[in-house]
Design a protein around this motif. Structure first.
Motif, PDB file in Angstrom:
ATOM      1  N   HIS A  35      71.574 116.106  61.194  1.00  0.00           N
ATOM      2  CA  HIS A  35      72.486 117.241  60.996  1.00  0.00           C
ATOM      3  C   HIS A  35      71.860 118.560  61.429  1.00  0.00           C
ATOM      4  N   ALA A  36      70.535 118.631  61.409  1.00  0.00           N
ATOM      5  CA  ALA A  36      69.884 119.895  61.727  1.00  0.00           C
ATOM      6  C   ALA A  36      69.705 120.098  63.231  1.00  0.00           C
ATOM      7  N   MET A  37      69.427 119.049  63.990  1.00  0.00           N
ATOM      8  CA  MET A  37      69.156 119.181  65.432  1.00  0.00           C
ATOM      9  C   MET A  37      69.922 118.113  66.195  1.00  0.00           C
ATOM     10  N   TRP A  38      70.695 118.494  67.194  1.00  0.00           N
ATOM     11  CA  TRP A  38      71.497 117.549  67.959  1.00  0.00           C
ATOM     12  C   TRP A  38      70.643 116.630  68.813  1.00  0.00           C
ATOM     13  N   ILE A  39      69.458 117.048  69.209  1.00  0.00           N
ATOM     14  CA  ILE A  39      68.599 116.247  70.078  1.00  0.00           C
ATOM     15  C   ILE A  39      68.083 114.992  69.365  1.00  0.00           C
ATOM     16  N   THR A  40      68.049 115.010  68.030  1.00  0.00           N
ATOM     17  CA  THR A  40      67.535 113.843  67.299  1.00  0.00           C
ATOM     18  C   THR A  40      68.429 112.628  67.495  1.00  0.00           C
ATOM     19  N   HIS A  41      69.725 112.818  67.836  1.00  0.00           N
ATOM     20  CA  HIS A  41      70.590 111.667  68.140  1.00  0.00           C
ATOM     21  C   HIS A  41      70.002 110.882  69.316  1.00  0.00           C
ATOM     22  N   PHE A  42      69.543 111.593  70.335  1.00  0.00           N
ATOM     23  CA  PHE A  42      68.968 110.937  71.513  1.00  0.00           C
ATOM     24  C   PHE A  42      67.597 110.337  71.205  1.00  0.00           C
ATOM     25  N   ILE A  43      66.812 111.034  70.408  1.00  0.00           N
ATOM     26  CA  ILE A  43      65.489 110.520  70.046  1.00  0.00           C
ATOM     27  C   ILE A  43      65.621 109.226  69.234  1.00  0.00           C
ATOM     28  N   PHE A  44      66.467 109.248  68.199  1.00  0.00           N
ATOM     29  CA  PHE A  44      66.651 108.048  67.387  1.00  0.00           C
ATOM     30  C   PHE A  44      67.327 106.935  68.183  1.00  0.00           C
ATOM     31  N   GLY A  45      68.259 107.275  69.059  1.00  0.00           N
ATOM     32  CA  GLY A  45      68.897 106.273  69.920  1.00  0.00           C
ATOM     33  C   GLY A  45      67.888 105.622  70.848  1.00  0.00           C
ATOM     34  N   GLY A  46      67.025 106.428  71.460  1.00  0.00           N
ATOM     35  CA  GLY A  46      65.969 105.882  72.314  1.00  0.00           C
ATOM     36  C   GLY A  46      65.017 104.999  71.538  1.00  0.00           C
ATOM     37  N   PHE A  47      64.704 105.400  70.310  1.00  0.00           N
ATOM     38  CA  PHE A  47      63.826 104.587  69.467  1.00  0.00           C
ATOM     39  C   PHE A  47      64.475 103.237  69.169  1.00  0.00           C
ATOM     40  N   LEU A  48      65.784 103.216  68.888  1.00  0.00           N
ATOM     41  CA  LEU A  48      66.470 101.952  68.621  1.00  0.00           C
ATOM     42  C   LEU A  48      66.487 101.054  69.851  1.00  0.00           C
ATOM     43  N   VAL A  49      66.716 101.636  71.025  1.00  0.00           N
ATOM     44  CA  VAL A  49      66.697 100.843  72.256  1.00  0.00           C
ATOM     45  C   VAL A  49      65.298 100.268  72.489  1.00  0.00           C
ATOM     46  N   TRP A  50      64.267 101.081  72.297  1.00  0.00           N
ATOM     47  CA  TRP A  50      62.886 100.631  72.500  1.00  0.00           C
ATOM     48  C   TRP A  50      62.528  99.502  71.534  1.00  0.00           C
ATOM     49  N   THR A  51      62.869  99.650  70.225  1.00  0.00           N
ATOM     50  CA  THR A  51      62.539  98.594  69.259  1.00  0.00           C
ATOM     51  C   THR A  51      63.335  97.326  69.540  1.00  0.00           C
ATOM     52  N   GLY A  52      64.579  97.457  69.983  1.00  0.00           N
ATOM     53  CA  GLY A  52      65.361  96.278  70.362  1.00  0.00           C
ATOM     54  C   GLY A  52      64.732  95.546  71.527  1.00  0.00           C
ATOM     55  N   PHE A  53      64.267  96.290  72.527  1.00  0.00           N
ATOM     56  CA  PHE A  53      63.603  95.687  73.689  1.00  0.00           C
ATOM     57  C   PHE A  53      62.309  94.988  73.268  1.00  0.00           C
ATOM     58  N   LYS A  54      61.496  95.649  72.434  1.00  0.00           N
ATOM     59  CA  LYS A  54      60.232  95.059  71.976  1.00  0.00           C
ATOM     60  C   LYS A  54      60.491  93.784  71.169  1.00  0.00           C
ATOM     61  N   THR A  55      61.542  93.786  70.362  1.00  0.00           N
ATOM     62  CA  THR A  55      61.866  92.612  69.556  1.00  0.00           C
ATOM     63  C   THR A  55      62.324  91.458  70.443  1.00  0.00           C
ATOM     64  N   ALA A  56      63.133  91.757  71.447  1.00  0.00           N
ATOM     65  CA  ALA A  56      63.648  90.707  72.332  1.00  0.00           C
ATOM     66  C   ALA A  56      62.556  90.110  73.203  1.00  0.00           C
ATOM     67  N   THR A  57      61.561  90.897  73.580  1.00  0.00           N
ATOM     68  CA  THR A  57      60.525  90.394  74.473  1.00  0.00           C
ATOM     69  C   THR A  57      59.268  89.926  73.747  1.00  0.00           C
ATOM     70  N   ALA A  58      59.231  90.047  72.426  1.00  0.00           N
ATOM     71  CA  ALA A  58      58.038  89.646  71.662  1.00  0.00           C
ATOM     72  C   ALA A  58      57.931  88.135  71.615  1.00  0.00           C
ATOM     73  N   ASP A  59      56.691  87.634  71.626  1.00  0.00           N
ATOM     74  CA  ASP A  59      56.483  86.201  71.494  1.00  0.00           C
ATOM     75  C   ASP A  59      56.656  85.789  70.041  1.00  0.00           C
ATOM     76  N   GLU A  60      56.901  84.524  69.840  1.00  0.00           N
ATOM     77  CA  GLU A  60      57.201  84.006  68.506  1.00  0.00           C
ATOM     78  C   GLU A  60      55.962  83.666  67.697  1.00  0.00           C
ATOM     79  N   ASP A  61      54.786  83.745  68.298  1.00  0.00           N
ATOM     80  CA  ASP A  61      53.558  83.394  67.593  1.00  0.00           C
ATOM     81  C   ASP A  61      53.240  84.409  66.513  1.00  0.00           C
ATOM     82  N   ASP A  62      52.772  83.909  65.375  1.00  0.00           N
ATOM     83  CA  ASP A  62      52.322  84.795  64.310  1.00  0.00           C
ATOM     84  C   ASP A  62      50.979  85.387  64.707  1.00  0.00           C
ATOM     85  N   GLU A  63      50.861  86.672  64.526  1.00  0.00           N
ATOM     86  CA  GLU A  63      49.609  87.337  64.850  1.00  0.00           C
ATOM     87  C   GLU A  63      48.732  87.420  63.607  1.00  0.00           C
TER      88      GLU A  63
END
Length: 167
Positions: A35-63
């Motif tokens: 609500h305070a800064m309009w740019i945070t919509h893009f920052i949080f959106g980019g973060f969601l896209v990045w975490t989705g990509f990392k989750t989809a490309t991560a291997d299934e092995d337990d670290e």
């Protein structure tokens, strides 16, 4: 970390409480920033896209959690002892030698000790259990009160406060 069964409740409980508190903090801070800064919509959106990509490309092995950078940093900052306290304490006083190395019982330095069952004598527990770790692993349960008492009888070695594996 193969925490013994009788010691699992406390770290799980504290972890769940911590997760709830931190989620509430992040929700309130995120809502304020949205609500305070309009740019945070893009920052949080980019973060969601990045975490989705990392989750989809991560291997299934337990670290191995001990190889995580945060755990390695914490191990450099806080002196650890590679054993669990029988009573479940996070911090224990242990005897150390002149170089600052922990003076642990033989069963801990060999790699494991038999898990103790609360309410049973060590002899009963030894008869019921088998070693649960390979000799390469250094995690076991120890009664640190006995360790400190034996060290004081043997020559009054100085003690040092260290974090156990439950921390």
């Amino acid at each position: 970390y193969q925490t013994p069964d009788h010691l699992k409740h406390r770290p799980l409980y504290l972890g769940i409480c911590g997760a709830i508190v931190f989620r509430l903090i992040f929700i309130f801070v995120g809502e304020y920033l949205m609500h305070a800064m309009w740019i945070t919509h893009f920052i949080f959106g980019g973060f969601l896209v990045w975490t989705g990509f990392k989750t989809a490309t991560a291997d299934e092995d337990d670290e191995d959690p001990s190889q995580h950078p945060a755990v390695k940093w914490l191990q450099r900052q806080v002196p650890f002892v590679s054993a669990y306290d029988d009573s479940g304490r996070f911090f224990v006083r242990i005897p150390v030698d002149a170089d600052g190395n922990a003076m642990l019982p033989k069963e801990c330095t060999e790699g494991w000790s038999r898990p103790r069952t609360p309410g049973r004598s060590p002899k009963e527990t030894d008869a019921l259990s088998t070693p649960s770790r390979s000799p390469k692993m250094g995690y076991g349960t120890i009664d640190f009160h006995e360790v400190v008492a034996e060290a004081q009888k043997a020559g009054g070695k100085k003690g040092e406060l260290r974090a156990t594996m439950l921390f």
